[in-house]
Motif scaffolding. Structure first.
Motif, PDB file in Angstrom:
ATOM      1  N   ARG A  16       0.833  -1.188   0.000  1.00 44.01           N
ATOM      2  CA  ARG A  16       0.000   0.000   0.000  1.00 44.01           C
ATOM      3  C   ARG A  16       0.877   1.249   0.000  1.00 44.01           C
ATOM      4  O   ARG A  16       2.028   1.205   0.446  1.00 44.01           O
ATOM      5  CB  ARG A  16      -0.950   0.004   1.187  1.00 44.01           C
ATOM      6  CG  ARG A  16      -0.312   0.261   2.527  1.00 44.01           C
ATOM      7  CD  ARG A  16      -1.380   0.381   3.614  1.00 44.01           C
ATOM      8  NE  ARG A  16      -0.796   0.695   4.903  1.00 44.01           N
ATOM      9  CZ  ARG A  16      -0.521   1.916   5.330  1.00 44.01           C
ATOM     10  NH1 ARG A  16      -0.747   2.962   4.541  1.00 44.01           N
ATOM     11  NH2 ARG A  16      -0.009   2.111   6.527  1.00 44.01           N
ATOM     12  N   MET A  17       0.312   2.351  -0.500  1.00 41.92           N
ATOM     13  CA  MET A  17       1.045   3.605  -0.540  1.00 41.92           C
ATOM     14  C   MET A  17       1.114   4.193   0.863  1.00 41.92           C
ATOM     15  O   MET A  17       0.067   4.407   1.486  1.00 41.92           O
ATOM     16  CB  MET A  17       0.322   4.574  -1.485  1.00 41.92           C
ATOM     17  CG  MET A  17       0.964   5.924  -1.602  1.00 41.92           C
ATOM     18  SD  MET A  17       2.531   5.901  -2.472  1.00 41.92           S
ATOM     19  CE  MET A  17       1.996   5.501  -4.118  1.00 41.92           C
ATOM     20  N   ARG A  18       2.334   4.420   1.373  1.00 44.42           N
ATOM     21  CA  ARG A  18       2.494   5.021   2.701  1.00 44.42           C
ATOM     22  C   ARG A  18       2.815   6.488   2.494  1.00 44.42           C
ATOM     23  O   ARG A  18       3.956   6.856   2.205  1.00 44.42           O
ATOM     24  CB  ARG A  18       3.597   4.299   3.473  1.00 44.42           C
ATOM     25  CG  ARG A  18       3.254   2.837   3.769  1.00 44.42           C
ATOM     26  CD  ARG A  18       4.342   2.155   4.582  1.00 44.42           C
ATOM     27  NE  ARG A  18       4.335   2.651   5.957  1.00 44.42           N
ATOM     28  CZ  ARG A  18       5.438   2.958   6.632  1.00 44.42           C
ATOM     29  NH1 ARG A  18       6.612   2.863   6.048  1.00 44.42           N
ATOM     30  NH2 ARG A  18       5.356   3.365   7.875  1.00 44.42           N
ATOM     31  N   VAL A  19       1.773   7.335   2.626  1.00 45.24           N
ATOM     32  CA  VAL A  19       1.944   8.759   2.352  1.00 45.24           C
ATOM     33  C   VAL A  19       2.473   9.472   3.586  1.00 45.24           C
ATOM     34  O   VAL A  19       2.309   9.003   4.723  1.00 45.24           O
ATOM     35  CB  VAL A  19       0.606   9.400   1.900  1.00 45.24           C
ATOM     36  CG1 VAL A  19       0.141   8.797   0.598  1.00 45.24           C
ATOM     37  CG2 VAL A  19      -0.465   9.261   2.959  1.00 45.24           C
ATOM     38  N   GLY A  20       3.117  10.615   3.362  1.00 48.60           N
ATOM     39  CA  GLY A  20       3.617  11.433   4.463  1.00 48.60           C
ATOM     40  C   GLY A  20       4.789  10.823   5.188  1.00 48.60           C
ATOM     41  O   GLY A  20       4.961  11.007   6.389  1.00 48.60           O
ATOM     42  N   ARG A  21       5.644  10.071   4.484  1.00 50.67           N
ATOM     43  CA  ARG A  21       6.781   9.422   5.135  1.00 50.67           C
ATOM     44  C   ARG A  21       8.115   9.977   4.609  1.00 50.67           C
ATOM     45  O   ARG A  21       9.063   9.242   4.439  1.00 50.67           O
ATOM     46  CB  ARG A  21       6.736   7.905   4.899  1.00 50.67           C
ATOM     47  CG  ARG A  21       5.593   7.187   5.592  1.00 50.67           C
ATOM     48  CD  ARG A  21       5.711   7.341   7.111  1.00 50.67           C
ATOM     49  NE  ARG A  21       4.764   6.514   7.824  1.00 50.67           N
ATOM     50  CZ  ARG A  21       3.511   6.850   8.086  1.00 50.67           C
ATOM     51  NH1 ARG A  21       3.036   7.990   7.643  1.00 50.67           N
ATOM     52  NH2 ARG A  21       2.719   6.054   8.776  1.00 50.67           N
ATOM     53  N   GLY A  22       8.162  11.261   4.310  1.00 50.24           N
ATOM     54  CA  GLY A  22       9.412  11.887   3.899  1.00 50.24           C
ATOM     55  C   GLY A  22       9.488  12.127   2.410  1.00 50.24           C
ATOM     56  O   GLY A  22       8.771  11.531   1.605  1.00 50.24           O
TER      57      GLY A  22
END
Length: 168
Positions: A16-22
């Motif tokens: 899954r797309m892990r958004v907001g991780r740099g």
């Protein structure tokens, strides 16, 4: 083979797309939401809003016409009438009116009358008193040996006729 060695085919599953991780993730900083403001927040739906300018759907003129005097008719097909005769809800020899259809449970309420439509097959000899009838319905009823009389065809609804009789 053991249970801990079972795996899916390569490429069958996708992480899954892990958004907001740099910034290196490609979905960092604004997490795919663009810039700051109301639309960057969750649960915001501003349909048709143009920032205070008069929206397009309010700038354009109204179109069309809604006739407030149009008759609100029930529509009944011949196939439904024949099914009611077959089940015994309607008598084969009786004159079928709006009141008999309501009493038999075919219509929920009388409204402004009933329009007879020609979908289905009619085998019983029946006589109808209806507000309107299609040509195919009249032909089918007469072919079966029955008759159709159109009542209140002058444009006066049954409600208007009832009110006129009540005041007279």
């Amino acid at each position: 083979m053991k249970l801990n060695q079972i795996s899916d085919n390569p490429g069958a599953t996708k992480d899954r797309m892990r958004v907001g991780r740099g910034i290196g993730s490609g979905k960092g900083k604004t997490a795919g939401r663009g810039v700051k403001g109301q639309k960057a927040r969750t649960g915001v739906a501003i349909k048709g809003f143009e920032g205070g300018q008069m929206p397009l759907h309010r700038r354009l003129p109204k179109r069309g016409f809604n006739n407030i005097h149009a008759a609100d008719l029930n529509e009944v097909n011949l196939g439904r009438i024949q099914a009611a005769v077959d089940t015994g809800q309607l008598e084969a020899g009786a004159t079928i009116t709006v009141e008999t259809l309501v009493a038999a449970g075919i219509l929920a309420r009388p409204r402004d009358g009933v329009k007879l439509l020609g979908v289905g097959e009619l085998t019983s000899k029946l006589s109808f008193e209806v507000t309107r009838a299609s040509k195919s319905a009249i032909e089918a009823v007469e072919k079966a040996g029955g008759s159709v009389s159109v009542v209140y065809a002058s444009g006066v609804s049954t409600r208007g006729k009832a009110e006129a009789e009540a005041t007279a």
